[in-house]
Motif scaffolding. Structure first.
Motif, mmCIF file in Angstrom:
data_model
loop_
_atom_site.group_PDB
_atom_site.id
_atom_site.type_symbol
_atom_site.label_atom_id
_atom_site.label_comp_id
_atom_site.label_asym_id
_atom_site.label_seq_id
_atom_site.Cartn_x
_atom_site.Cartn_y
_atom_site.Cartn_z
ATOM 1 N N GLY A 27 0.671 -1.179 -0.183
ATOM 2 C CA GLY A 27 0.255 -0.433 -0.093
ATOM 3 C C GLY A 27 0.809 1.124 0.117
ATOM 4 N N GLY A 28 0.610 2.542 -0.379
ATOM 5 C CA GLY A 28 0.823 3.308 -0.131
ATOM 6 C C GLY A 28 1.255 3.624 -1.627
ATOM 7 N N ARG A 29 2.983 4.687 -1.509
ATOM 8 C CA ARG A 29 3.193 5.276 -2.334
ATOM 9 C C ARG A 29 3.793 4.638 -3.157
ATOM 10 N NH1 ARG A 29 8.407 8.459 -0.533
ATOM 11 N NH2 ARG A 29 8.622 7.749 2.172
ATOM 12 N N TRP A 30 4.623 3.591 -3.095
ATOM 13 C CA TRP A 30 5.519 2.736 -3.298
ATOM 14 C C TRP A 30 4.580 0.731 -3.594
ATOM 15 C CZ3 TRP A 30 8.811 3.458 1.450
ATOM 16 C CH2 TRP A 30 9.157 5.132 1.215
ATOM 17 N N ARG A 31 3.629 1.393 -2.835
ATOM 18 C CA ARG A 31 2.286 -0.092 -3.192
ATOM 19 C C ARG A 31 3.443 -0.943 -4.794
ATOM 20 N NH1 ARG A 31 -3.925 0.017 -4.263
ATOM 21 N NH2 ARG A 31 -4.312 -2.039 -4.035
ATOM 22 N N GLY A 32 3.333 -2.172 -4.758
ATOM 23 C CA GLY A 32 3.530 -2.970 -5.602
ATOM 24 C C GLY A 32 4.795 -2.896 -5.960
ATOM 25 N N ARG A 33 5.454 -2.522 -5.813
ATOM 26 C CA ARG A 33 6.951 -2.786 -5.106
ATOM 27 C C ARG A 33 7.419 -3.485 -4.735
ATOM 28 N NH1 ARG A 33 9.893 1.839 -6.838
ATOM 29 N NH2 ARG A 33 11.708 0.550 -6.625
ATOM 30 N N LYS A 34 8.199 -4.613 -5.963
ATOM 31 C CA LYS A 34 9.193 -5.984 -5.495
ATOM 32 C C LYS A 34 10.524 -5.385 -5.011
ATOM 33 C CE LYS A 34 6.210 -9.267 -6.981
ATOM 34 N NZ LYS A 34 5.236 -10.528 -7.792
ATOM 35 N N LEU A 35 10.779 -5.842 -3.383
ATOM 36 C CA LEU A 35 12.198 -5.500 -3.324
ATOM 37 C C LEU A 35 12.260 -7.028 -2.971
ATOM 38 C CD1 LEU A 35 11.379 -2.579 -0.644
ATOM 39 C CD2 LEU A 35 12.260 -2.223 -3.217
ATOM 40 N N ARG A 36 13.930 -7.480 -3.925
ATOM 41 C CA ARG A 36 14.560 -8.429 -3.375
ATOM 42 C C ARG A 36 15.320 -8.327 -2.057
ATOM 43 N NH1 ARG A 36 12.905 -12.703 -6.865
ATOM 44 N NH2 ARG A 36 15.281 -14.092 -6.359
ATOM 45 N N TRP A 57 -5.367 -0.663 10.030
ATOM 46 C CA TRP A 57 -5.919 -0.590 11.694
ATOM 47 C C TRP A 57 -5.202 1.246 11.836
ATOM 48 C CZ3 TRP A 57 -4.316 -5.955 14.798
ATOM 49 C CH2 TRP A 57 -5.322 -6.317 14.407
ATOM 50 N N LEU A 58 -3.643 1.050 11.581
ATOM 51 C CA LEU A 58 -2.705 2.312 11.218
ATOM 52 C C LEU A 58 -3.314 3.549 10.746
ATOM 53 C CD1 LEU A 58 0.684 0.061 12.250
ATOM 54 C CD2 LEU A 58 -1.515 1.682 13.555
ATOM 55 N N ALA A 59 -3.908 3.100 9.443
ATOM 56 C CA ALA A 59 -4.130 4.601 8.488
ATOM 57 C C ALA A 59 -4.315 5.920 9.009
ATOM 58 C CB ALA A 59 -5.450 4.217 7.577
ATOM 59 N N ALA A 60 -4.762 6.386 10.546
ATOM 60 C CA ALA A 60 -4.927 7.209 10.986
ATOM 61 C C ALA A 60 -4.330 7.758 11.236
ATOM 62 C CB ALA A 60 -6.304 7.073 11.758
ATOM 63 N N GLU A 61 -2.996 6.598 12.080
ATOM 64 C CA GLU A 61 -1.827 8.013 12.259
ATOM 65 C C GLU A 61 -0.709 7.327 12.563
ATOM 66 O OE1 GLU A 61 -2.544 4.717 15.925
ATOM 67 O OE2 GLU A 61 -3.673 4.277 16.216
ATOM 68 N N LEU A 62 -0.826 6.994 11.092
ATOM 69 C CA LEU A 62 0.428 7.068 10.483
ATOM 70 C C LEU A 62 1.236 7.911 9.491
ATOM 71 C CD1 LEU A 62 0.438 3.426 8.154
ATOM 72 C CD2 LEU A 62 2.206 4.228 9.635
ATOM 73 N N PRO A 63 -0.252 8.798 9.120
ATOM 74 C CA PRO A 63 0.780 10.282 8.562
ATOM 75 C C PRO A 63 1.601 11.009 9.138
ATOM 76 C CG PRO A 63 -1.377 10.683 7.826
ATOM 77 C CD PRO A 63 -1.846 9.216 8.523
ATOM 78 N N SER A 83 5.838 4.083 3.357
ATOM 79 C CA SER A 83 5.457 3.912 2.363
ATOM 80 C C SER A 83 3.558 4.335 1.939
ATOM 81 C CB SER A 83 4.806 3.126 1.467
ATOM 82 O OG SER A 83 4.022 2.765 0.276
ATOM 83 N N ARG A 84 3.789 4.641 3.278
ATOM 84 C CA ARG A 84 1.466 5.179 3.720
ATOM 85 C C ARG A 84 2.215 6.622 4.545
ATOM 86 N NH1 ARG A 84 -1.747 0.467 4.253
ATOM 87 N NH2 ARG A 84 -1.004 -1.374 2.990
ATOM 88 N N GLY A 85 3.117 6.689 4.045
ATOM 89 C CA GLY A 85 3.008 8.049 4.880
ATOM 90 C C GLY A 85 3.460 8.618 6.838
ATOM 91 N N ALA A 86 4.649 7.542 6.776
ATOM 92 C CA ALA A 86 5.545 7.756 8.438
ATOM 93 C C ALA A 86 6.128 8.724 8.073
ATOM 94 C CB ALA A 86 5.679 6.367 8.634
ATOM 95 N N ALA A 87 6.696 9.546 8.962
ATOM 96 C CA ALA A 87 7.526 10.447 8.341
ATOM 97 C C ALA A 87 9.731 9.723 8.595
ATOM 98 C CB ALA A 87 8.094 11.714 9.697
#
Length: 203
Positions: A27-36, A57-63, A83-87
């Motif tokens: 999810g978030g800005r890197w949604r779908g990215r695969k990292l080896r 569950w954490l959606a409202a707390e992450l930004p 990816s989902r907005g944590a600083a």
């Protein structure tokens, strides 16, 4: 104590030979990215389904949140949070190879300025007064009883911001850990052999 290396599963480490694997950001800005990453012995990234539920569950707390991934392993939880907005996220692990891969992922995602990797025992870092964090992920090797001392130090050493959230992932059959009395259980689920919970701490 001997520092644990990465995340371990219930099965013996020898049953899981090292091999190349991939981690998918879901999810978030890197949604779908695969990292080896190298699936080293004992490495147990949190599965996609559990991660999806947790981050709902954490959606409202992450930004803008400051996070810590205490037993980071593959870095799945901390990378998902960024990816989902944590600083910011602190990645803590005793396995230098795991941390080197997390640093490479952060570079690939152009996110090195948002994170710091700590090659040390998570308990030692907490005792040294690290933090404060808004969200803490505790997903240690199963069966080593690291949840209770981690939570005790989080509460006692000023590592949590007011109203912080603490995620705890354990084996479903592990004994219940004694947690700080003022932590409120927000969510509690079991998926197969994994139990995962989210707590809210005092504001």
């Amino acid at each position: 104590m001997t520092a644990p290396r990465g995340r371990s599963a219930k099965r013996p480490a020898s049953a899981r030979p090292a091999s190349a694997s991939s981690l998918r950001i879901i999810g978030g800005r890197w949604r779908g990215r695969k990292l080896r990453f190298t699936a080293a012995q004992g490495l147990r990234p949190t599965g996609d389904r559990i991660r999806e539920t947790l981050f709902n569950w954490l959606a409202a707390e992450l930004p803008g949140a400051r996070c810590a991934d205490l037993f980071s392993g593959s870095g799945a939880l901390g990378l998902e949070a960024l990816s989902r907005g944590a600083a910011h996220c602190d990645f803590i692990d005793t396995n230098p190879e795991s941390l080197a891969q997390i640093r490479q992922h952060l570079s690939t995602l152009d996110a090195t300025s948002q994170a710091r990797c700590h090659a040390c025992n998570a308990l030692d870092l907490l005792a040294a007064g690290a933090g404060p964090w808004d969200i803490v992920f505790i997903d240690p090797p199963f069966g080593l009883q690291l949840v209770e001392p981690s939570c005790t130090l989080l509460a006692a050493c000023g590592a949590l911001a007011p109203g912080a959230s603490v995620y705890i992932e354990t084996g479903a059959d592990e004994p219940e850990a004694a947690l700080p009395a003022d932590w409120l259980l927000h969510r509690d689920k079991t998926s197969g052999a994994v139990r995962y919970r989210l707590f809210h701490t005092a504001a």
